[in-house]
Write a protein that holds these residues in place. Sequence first.
Motif, PDB file in Angstrom:
ATOM      1  N   MET A  65       0.842  -1.184   0.000  1.00 50.02           N
ATOM      2  CA  MET A  65       0.000   0.000   0.000  1.00 50.02           C
ATOM      3  C   MET A  65       0.888   1.249   0.000  1.00 50.02           C
ATOM      4  N   THR A  66       0.639   2.142  -0.903  1.00 50.86           N
ATOM      5  CA  THR A  66       1.423   3.372  -0.965  1.00 50.86           C
ATOM      6  C   THR A  66       0.924   4.373   0.072  1.00 50.86           C
ATOM      7  N   ARG A  67       1.855   5.214   0.506  1.00 50.03           N
ATOM      8  CA  ARG A  67       1.523   6.278   1.454  1.00 50.03           C
ATOM      9  C   ARG A  67       2.174   7.566   0.942  1.00 50.03           C
ATOM     10  N   PRO A  68       1.539   8.226  -0.031  1.00 50.88           N
ATOM     11  CA  PRO A  68       2.132   9.428  -0.610  1.00 50.88           C
ATOM     12  C   PRO A  68       2.188  10.572   0.397  1.00 50.88           C
ATOM     13  N   CYS A  69       3.373  11.188   0.461  1.00 48.59           N
ATOM     14  CA  CYS A  69       3.608  12.289   1.398  1.00 48.59           C
ATOM     15  C   CYS A  69       4.345  13.418   0.702  1.00 48.59           C
ATOM     16  N   SER A  70       4.377  14.569   1.376  1.00 51.38           N
ATOM     17  CA  SER A  70       5.101  15.734   0.876  1.00 51.38           C
ATOM     18  C   SER A  70       6.005  16.276   1.965  1.00 51.38           C
ATOM     19  N   LEU A  71       7.149  16.811   1.546  1.00 54.46           N
ATOM     20  CA  LEU A  71       8.065  17.522   2.430  1.00 54.46           C
ATOM     21  C   LEU A  71       7.919  19.005   2.110  1.00 54.46           C
ATOM     22  N   ALA A  72       7.733  19.824   3.144  1.00 54.51           N
ATOM     23  CA  ALA A  72       7.543  21.267   2.931  1.00 54.51           C
ATOM     24  C   ALA A  72       8.418  22.056   3.901  1.00 54.51           C
ATOM     25  N   ILE A  73       8.716  23.296   3.533  1.00 56.29           N
ATOM     26  CA  ILE A  73       9.514  24.209   4.350  1.00 56.29           C
ATOM     27  C   ILE A  73       8.728  25.480   4.603  1.00 56.29           C
ATOM     28  N   ASN A  74       8.906  26.038   5.780  1.00 60.25           N
ATOM     29  CA  ASN A  74       8.343  27.344   6.103  1.00 60.25           C
ATOM     30  C   ASN A  74       9.513  28.225   6.511  1.00 60.25           C
ATOM     31  N   ASN A  75       9.929  29.102   5.604  1.00 58.12           N
ATOM     32  CA  ASN A  75      11.043  30.002   5.900  1.00 58.12           C
ATOM     33  C   ASN A  75      10.646  31.470   5.824  1.00 58.12           C
ATOM     34  N   SER A  76       9.371  31.731   5.576  1.00 59.78           N
ATOM     35  CA  SER A  76       8.945  33.129   5.494  1.00 59.78           C
ATOM     36  C   SER A  76       7.458  33.293   5.788  1.00 59.78           C
ATOM     37  N   GLY A  77       6.895  32.409   6.598  1.00 60.17           N
ATOM     38  CA  GLY A  77       5.496  32.549   6.984  1.00 60.17           C
ATOM     39  C   GLY A  77       4.508  31.725   6.186  1.00 60.17           C
ATOM     40  N   ALA A  78       4.972  31.026   5.166  1.00 59.39           N
ATOM     41  CA  ALA A  78       4.072  30.180   4.367  1.00 59.39           C
ATOM     42  C   ALA A  78       4.785  28.872   4.047  1.00 59.39           C
ATOM     43  N   TRP A  79       4.022  27.781   3.981  1.00 58.20           N
ATOM     44  CA  TRP A  79       4.585  26.475   3.662  1.00 58.20           C
ATOM     45  C   TRP A  79       4.767  26.341   2.153  1.00 58.20           C
ATOM     46  N   LYS A  80       5.938  25.834   1.752  1.00 63.15           N
ATOM     47  CA  LYS A  80       6.254  25.595   0.343  1.00 63.15           C
ATOM     48  C   LYS A  80       6.679  24.131   0.184  1.00 63.15           C
ATOM     49  N   THR A  81       6.063  23.436  -0.742  1.00 63.65           N
ATOM     50  CA  THR A  81       6.384  22.029  -0.972  1.00 63.65           C
ATOM     51  C   THR A  81       7.741  21.912  -1.641  1.00 63.65           C
ATOM     52  N   LEU A  82       8.590  21.047  -1.074  1.00 64.85           N
ATOM     53  CA  LEU A  82       9.901  20.781  -1.651  1.00 64.85           C
ATOM     54  C   LEU A  82       9.892  19.541  -2.527  1.00 64.85           C
ATOM     55  N   GLY A  83       9.023  18.586  -2.206  1.00 71.24           N
ATOM     56  CA  GLY A  83       8.972  17.363  -2.994  1.00 71.24           C
ATOM     57  C   GLY A  83       7.986  16.365  -2.428  1.00 71.24           C
ATOM     58  N   HIS A  84       7.767  15.299  -3.184  1.00 68.66           N
ATOM     59  CA  HIS A  84       6.826  14.245  -2.809  1.00 68.66           C
ATOM     60  C   HIS A  84       7.578  12.921  -2.724  1.00 68.66           C
ATOM     61  N   PHE A  85       7.119  12.031  -1.853  1.00 72.01           N
ATOM     62  CA  PHE A  85       7.715  10.709  -1.718  1.00 72.01           C
ATOM     63  C   PHE A  85       6.680   9.733  -1.175  1.00 72.01           C
ATOM     64  N   ASP A  86       7.025   8.452  -1.221  1.00 71.83           N
ATOM     65  CA  ASP A  86       6.142   7.409  -0.735  1.00 71.83           C
ATOM     66  C   ASP A  86       6.667   6.919   0.616  1.00 71.83           C
ATOM     67  N   ALA A  87       5.961   7.220   1.688  1.00 71.73           N
ATOM     68  CA  ALA A  87       6.397   6.855   3.039  1.00 71.73           C
ATOM     69  C   ALA A  87       6.328   5.363   3.298  1.00 71.73           C
ATOM     70  N   SER A  88       5.724   4.596   2.405  1.00 72.49           N
ATOM     71  CA  SER A  88       5.705   3.151   2.606  1.00 72.49           C
ATOM     72  C   SER A  88       7.089   2.548   2.371  1.00 72.49           C
ATOM     73  N   TYR A  89       7.979   3.281   1.685  1.00 73.36           N
ATOM     74  CA  TYR A  89       9.373   2.874   1.543  1.00 73.36           C
ATOM     75  C   TYR A  89      10.157   3.501   2.690  1.00 73.36           C
ATOM     76  N   GLU A  90      10.237   2.782   3.794  1.00 74.57           N
ATOM     77  CA  GLU A  90      10.810   3.331   5.028  1.00 74.57           C
ATOM     78  C   GLU A  90      12.234   3.844   4.833  1.00 74.57           C
ATOM     79  N   HIS A  91      13.052   3.105   4.097  1.00 80.53           N
ATOM     80  CA  HIS A  91      14.444   3.530   3.871  1.00 80.53           C
ATOM     81  C   HIS A  91      14.484   4.881   3.152  1.00 80.53           C
ATOM     82  N   GLN A  92      13.673   5.028   2.121  1.00 82.21           N
ATOM     83  CA  GLN A  92      13.631   6.283   1.373  1.00 82.21           C
ATOM     84  C   GLN A  92      13.133   7.427   2.262  1.00 82.21           C
ATOM     85  N   ALA A  93      12.094   7.175   3.049  1.00 83.65           N
ATOM     86  CA  ALA A  93      11.557   8.214   3.933  1.00 83.65           C
ATOM     87  C   ALA A  93      12.604   8.646   4.947  1.00 83.65           C
ATOM     88  N   ASN A  94      13.347   7.695   5.511  1.00 84.42           N
ATOM     89  CA  ASN A  94      14.394   8.032   6.476  1.00 84.42           C
ATOM     90  C   ASN A  94      15.516   8.832   5.834  1.00 84.42           C
TER      91      ASN A  94
END
Length: 91
Positions: free
Chosen positions: A1-30
């Motif tokens: 089962m896939t678990r699509p997720c996003s990584l985001a940064i807030n460096n100026s008051g708003a969240w900006k997406t940096l990229g997407h990944f599948d959290a079901s791949y534990e090694h990749q998520a780590n």
Amino acid sequence: MTRPCSLAINNSGAWKTLGHFDASYEHQANEIMSAAAELMVVLNAGKPPKQWPTLRITADDALVGVLMYWSRERGWYKNPRASESGYADQA
């Protein structure tokens, strides 16, 4: 089962997406979490703590929301409200 997720940064008051990944791949998520934290340390060395950005990992499912946050003070920590999502143990 896939678990699509996003990584985001807030460096100026708003969240900006940096990229997407599948959290079901534990090694990749780590690896993503480790690299993102290391990048924050390198880019912000010498800045006052209050000026450091914050990171977050969100599920790409609007009903789940934020899974984890990263801050200079705490490192990666789970969003306490995400514990029932089924994602929280994977990210």
